[in-house]
Design a protein around this motif. Structure first.
Motif, PDB file in Angstrom:
ATOM      1  N   ALA A 149     127.951 -36.543  17.262  1.00  0.00           N
ATOM      2  CA  ALA A 149     127.895 -35.810  15.998  1.00  0.00           C
ATOM      3  C   ALA A 149     127.690 -36.760  14.826  1.00  0.00           C
ATOM      4  CB  ALA A 149     129.173 -34.995  15.809  1.00  0.00           C
ATOM      5  N   ALA A 150     128.387 -37.892  14.815  1.00  0.00           N
ATOM      6  CA  ALA A 150     128.243 -38.861  13.733  1.00  0.00           C
ATOM      7  C   ALA A 150     126.823 -39.431  13.705  1.00  0.00           C
ATOM      8  CB  ALA A 150     129.267 -39.982  13.892  1.00  0.00           C
ATOM      9  N   ARG A 151     126.271 -39.701  14.869  1.00  0.00           N
ATOM     10  CA  ARG A 151     124.904 -40.222  14.937  1.00  0.00           C
ATOM     11  C   ARG A 151     123.918 -39.185  14.396  1.00  0.00           C
ATOM     12  NH1 ARG A 151     125.323 -42.334  19.661  1.00  0.00           N
ATOM     13  NH2 ARG A 151     124.857 -40.423  20.791  1.00  0.00           N
ATOM     14  N   ASN A 152     124.126 -37.909  14.732  1.00  0.00           N
ATOM     15  CA  ASN A 152     123.247 -36.850  14.239  1.00  0.00           C
ATOM     16  C   ASN A 152     123.349 -36.702  12.729  1.00  0.00           C
ATOM     17  OD1 ASN A 152     122.365 -36.324  16.809  1.00  0.00           O
ATOM     18  ND2 ASN A 152     123.734 -34.585  17.133  1.00  0.00           N
ATOM     19  N   VAL A 153     124.557 -36.754  12.198  1.00  0.00           N
ATOM     20  CA  VAL A 153     124.751 -36.657  10.751  1.00  0.00           C
ATOM     21  C   VAL A 153     124.044 -37.807  10.054  1.00  0.00           C
ATOM     22  CG1 VAL A 153     126.474 -36.856   8.918  1.00  0.00           C
ATOM     23  CG2 VAL A 153     126.872 -35.316  10.836  1.00  0.00           C
ATOM     24  N   ARG A 154     124.217 -39.001  10.583  1.00  0.00           N
ATOM     25  CA  ARG A 154     123.581 -40.174   9.970  1.00  0.00           C
ATOM     26  C   ARG A 154     122.057 -40.032   9.985  1.00  0.00           C
ATOM     27  NH1 ARG A 154     124.447 -46.480  11.747  1.00  0.00           N
ATOM     28  NH2 ARG A 154     123.369 -47.343   9.969  1.00  0.00           N
ATOM     29  N   TYR A 155     121.511 -39.575  11.100  1.00  0.00           N
ATOM     30  CA  TYR A 155     120.063 -39.389  11.214  1.00  0.00           C
ATOM     31  C   TYR A 155     119.567 -38.340  10.221  1.00  0.00           C
ATOM     32  CZ  TYR A 155     115.561 -38.142  13.232  1.00  0.00           C
ATOM     33  OH  TYR A 155     114.233 -37.876  13.403  1.00  0.00           O
ATOM     34  N   ASN A 156     120.284 -37.219  10.122  1.00  0.00           N
ATOM     35  CA  ASN A 156     119.875 -36.152   9.213  1.00  0.00           C
ATOM     36  C   ASN A 156     119.966 -36.591   7.751  1.00  0.00           C
ATOM     37  OD1 ASN A 156     119.321 -34.405  11.319  1.00  0.00           O
ATOM     38  ND2 ASN A 156     121.376 -33.547  11.327  1.00  0.00           N
ATOM     39  N   LEU A 157     121.017 -37.313   7.397  1.00  0.00           N
ATOM     40  CA  LEU A 157     121.147 -37.787   6.018  1.00  0.00           C
ATOM     41  C   LEU A 157     120.053 -38.801   5.680  1.00  0.00           C
ATOM     42  CD1 LEU A 157     125.013 -38.112   5.608  1.00  0.00           C
ATOM     43  CD2 LEU A 157     123.496 -36.356   4.658  1.00  0.00           C
ATOM     44  N   ALA A 158     119.693 -39.627   6.648  1.00  0.00           N
ATOM     45  CA  ALA A 158     118.615 -40.590   6.413  1.00  0.00           C
ATOM     46  C   ALA A 158     117.300 -39.848   6.166  1.00  0.00           C
ATOM     47  CB  ALA A 158     118.485 -41.540   7.598  1.00  0.00           C
ATOM     48  N   GLY A 159     117.069 -38.776   6.908  1.00  0.00           N
ATOM     49  CA  GLY A 159     115.853 -37.982   6.706  1.00  0.00           C
ATOM     50  C   GLY A 159     115.837 -37.326   5.336  1.00  0.00           C
ATOM     51  N   LEU A 160     116.970 -36.799   4.912  1.00  0.00           N
ATOM     52  CA  LEU A 160     117.060 -36.201   3.576  1.00  0.00           C
ATOM     53  C   LEU A 160     116.838 -37.241   2.486  1.00  0.00           C
ATOM     54  CD1 LEU A 160     120.058 -33.745   3.982  1.00  0.00           C
ATOM     55  CD2 LEU A 160     117.648 -33.167   3.675  1.00  0.00           C
ATOM     56  N   ARG A 161     117.386 -38.429   2.704  1.00  0.00           N
ATOM     57  CA  ARG A 161     117.216 -39.503   1.723  1.00  0.00           C
ATOM     58  C   ARG A 161     115.744 -39.870   1.578  1.00  0.00           C
ATOM     59  NH1 ARG A 161     117.877 -44.841   3.424  1.00  0.00           N
ATOM     60  NH2 ARG A 161     117.008 -46.089   1.770  1.00  0.00           N
ATOM     61  N   LYS A 162     115.042 -39.957   2.700  1.00  0.00           N
ATOM     62  CA  LYS A 162     113.614 -40.289   2.654  1.00  0.00           C
ATOM     63  C   LYS A 162     112.821 -39.215   1.920  1.00  0.00           C
ATOM     64  CE  LYS A 162     113.433 -43.059   6.849  1.00  0.00           C
ATOM     65  NZ  LYS A 162     112.895 -43.145   8.215  1.00  0.00           N
ATOM     66  N   LYS A 163     113.135 -37.952   2.213  1.00  0.00           N
ATOM     67  CA  LYS A 163     112.440 -36.862   1.524  1.00  0.00           C
ATOM     68  C   LYS A 163     112.740 -36.890   0.033  1.00  0.00           C
ATOM     69  CE  LYS A 163     112.090 -33.666   5.383  1.00  0.00           C
ATOM     70  NZ  LYS A 163     112.448 -32.348   5.895  1.00  0.00           N
ATOM     71  N   GLY A 164     113.978 -37.167  -0.315  1.00  0.00           N
ATOM     72  CA  GLY A 164     114.358 -37.243  -1.722  1.00  0.00           C
ATOM     73  C   GLY A 164     113.664 -38.387  -2.437  1.00  0.00           C
ATOM     74  N   GLN A 165     113.538 -39.522  -1.769  1.00  0.00           N
ATOM     75  CA  GLN A 165     112.845 -40.660  -2.380  1.00  0.00           C
ATOM     76  C   GLN A 165     111.369 -40.351  -2.586  1.00  0.00           C
ATOM     77  OE1 GLN A 165     113.835 -43.895   0.266  1.00  0.00           O
ATOM     78  NE2 GLN A 165     115.436 -44.625  -1.114  1.00  0.00           N
ATOM     79  N   ARG A 166     110.754 -39.674  -1.626  1.00  0.00           N
ATOM     80  CA  ARG A 166     109.339 -39.306  -1.779  1.00  0.00           C
ATOM     81  C   ARG A 166     109.161 -38.350  -2.946  1.00  0.00           C
ATOM     82  NH1 ARG A 166     108.749 -37.714   3.972  1.00  0.00           N
ATOM     83  NH2 ARG A 166     109.045 -39.674   5.030  1.00  0.00           N
ATOM     84  N   ALA A 167     110.050 -37.368  -3.041  1.00  0.00           N
ATOM     85  CA  ALA A 167     109.962 -36.401  -4.132  1.00  0.00           C
ATOM     86  C   ALA A 167     110.202 -37.088  -5.476  1.00  0.00           C
ATOM     87  CB  ALA A 167     110.977 -35.281  -3.927  1.00  0.00           C
ATOM     88  N   TRP A 168     111.119 -38.045  -5.506  1.00  0.00           N
ATOM     89  CA  TRP A 168     111.418 -38.756  -6.757  1.00  0.00           C
ATOM     90  C   TRP A 168     110.216 -39.578  -7.203  1.00  0.00           C
ATOM     91  CZ3 TRP A 168     115.401 -38.334 -10.018  1.00  0.00           C
ATOM     92  CH2 TRP A 168     115.550 -39.318 -10.992  1.00  0.00           C
TER      93      TRP A 168
END
Length: 69
Positions: free
Chosen positions: A47-66
Motif C-alpha cells: 500500500a505504501a509503495r502504491n501511494v508513493r507511486y500515485n503521488l509521484a504521478g500526481l506531482r509530475k502532472k502538476g509540474q507539467r500543468a504549472w
C-alpha cells in the motif's frame, strides 16, 4: 571585483538547509532499510509503495500543468 573566484560555485556550498535535508534523507533511508522492510506487514508495504507511486504521478502532472501556465 578582485575576489570573483570566491563566488564561483556558491550554489553548491553546504547551506544549513541542504545539510539538514541530507541528514533527514539519510535517517529516512536507514529507517526504511532497517525497520520498515524488515518488520512491516506485506500488505502495508504494498500500500505504501502504491501511494508513493500515485503521488509521484500526481506531482509530475502538476509540474507539467504549472509549466504550461
Amino acid at each position: 571585483y578582485h575576489d570573483y573566484g570566491y563566488f564561483l560555485g556558491w550554489e553548491e556550498d553546504e547551506a544549513p538547509m541542504t545539510l539538514a535535508l541530507e541528514k533527514l534523507q539519510e535517517a529516512y533511508d536507514i529507517w526504511i532499510q532497517q525497520y520498515w522492510n524488515r518488520y512491516a506487514p506485506q500488505p502495508l508495504k504494498t500500500a505504501a509503495r502504491n501511494v508513493r507511486y500515485n503521488l509521484a504521478g500526481l506531482r509530475k502532472k502538476g509540474q507539467r500543468a504549472w509549466k504550461k501556465t
